[in-house]
Design a protein around this motif. Structure first.
Motif: not given
Lengths: 104, 208
Positions: A20, A22-30
């Motif tokens: 999951t 890993n599906a974020l774009r680099e630099g983004d957080t959830v």
């Protein structure tokens, strides 16, 4: 055998967490609740797995405040991304070795 | 030791990865299909009505008053704007970081673009004949839309968006040169029809 696989990721719950993130774009957080909803886990369960991933250096957890409410953000580290890529590649090669490409 | 510590077979682990990647992508990346379909319907119906009003040789093809055609266009475009905004907000909920900032800057560029359209349209529109005023508004609006699609394609590295914007820019330029009837026809068929086709192609790609 599957003994060469990264034991940190080679557990269904943590594999799902890492896939999951890993599906974020680099630099983004959830946000922690966003991640929990997406995985359908309890907060306690997710915390335990995130702790193990953090100990391995795969996950970065940032605690901050928005106004007065504390917020927790989760992201995969570069090391975590690499570990996930290696794990996926190893799983695929295991499967390729197990079943020769006969069904062209 | 609880259940989720016990590893499954490689096959099942791979299936788990694929399922989770799909679920995460659906949540983190907004679905562009409703956006493309909503704008496609708005332009097809709105510019289609304007085309019937103007006709290609200056004679109307159907008794559609200009105000009725423009009302259809503006109401459907307002509805499409709501669809687009809803898509963006859905994306922004659990994710923080550069993506969110990029989306906000891009959203702002639409507002700035249309600020320019409105000021130029109001200022110069008063001095033109009715059909030319309509073409000024439509031409400026669609040029802005085309440029923002091209820019959006560059920002997110989305080829469909970039190609669609390029096509719109060319059709818009050709239509402005050819006159109000041709412009309405090109925007209805190329812009509206093209947006619907792009939406359907994207939907097929997502369901693959």
């Amino acid at each position: 055998m599957t003994s060469g696989l990264d034991p940190v990721i080679h557990a269904p719950a943590r594999l799902r967490v890492v896939a999951t993130l890993n599906a974020l774009r680099e630099g983004d957080t959830v946000t922690f609740p966003g991640l929990r909803d997406l995985l359908g886990m309890t907060a306690g369960n997710l915390s335990v797995h995130l702790g193990k991933l953090e100990d391995a250096g795969y996950v970065e957890i940032t605690k901050t405040h928005r106004g007065r409410t504390p917020v927790t953000y989760v992201a995969l580290t570069r090391r975590g991304r690499l570990a996930f890529e290696d794990y996926t590649a190893e799983i695929r090669s295991l499967l390729d070795a197990a079943s020769p490409p006969a069904d062209g | 030791m609880d259940d989720d510590e016990r590893a499954l077979s490689p096959q099942e682990m791979l299936r788990l990865i694929e399922q989770q990647e799909t679920a995460a992508a659906e949540r983190f990346v907004p679905d562009p299909v409703p956006h493309f379909l909503a704008w496609g319907v708005a332009w097809l119906a709105g510019f289609g009505a304007l085309f019937l009003h103007y006709g290609l040789s200056g004679r109307p093809y159907a008794p559609v008053p200009a105000w009725a055609a423009l009302t259809v266009l503006w109401v459907l475009m307002a509805a499409a704007l709501v669809v687009s905004a809803a898509t963006m907000w859905q994306l922004r909920s659990p994710v923080r970081g550069p993506s969110q900032e990029r989306g906000m800057m891009y959203g702002l560029s639409w507002a700035l673009g249309f600020l320019g359209v409105w000021t130029a349209g109001i200022r110069f529109g008063q001095q033109l004949p009715e059909a030319e005023t309509g073409l000024l508004w439509a031409g400026l609006s669609m040029m802005t839309v085309a440029m923002l699609y091209v820019a959006g394609g560059a920002v997110w590295h989305e080829r469909t968006m970039f190609l669609f914007g390029t096509g719109m820019a060319v059709l818009n330029a050709a239509g402005v040169m050819a006159g109000p009837g041709w412009h309405a026809l090109l925007m209805a068929a190329g812009g509206g029809g093209g947006s619907i086709v792009a939406g359907l192609l994207l939907r097929r790609a997502r369901r693959r």
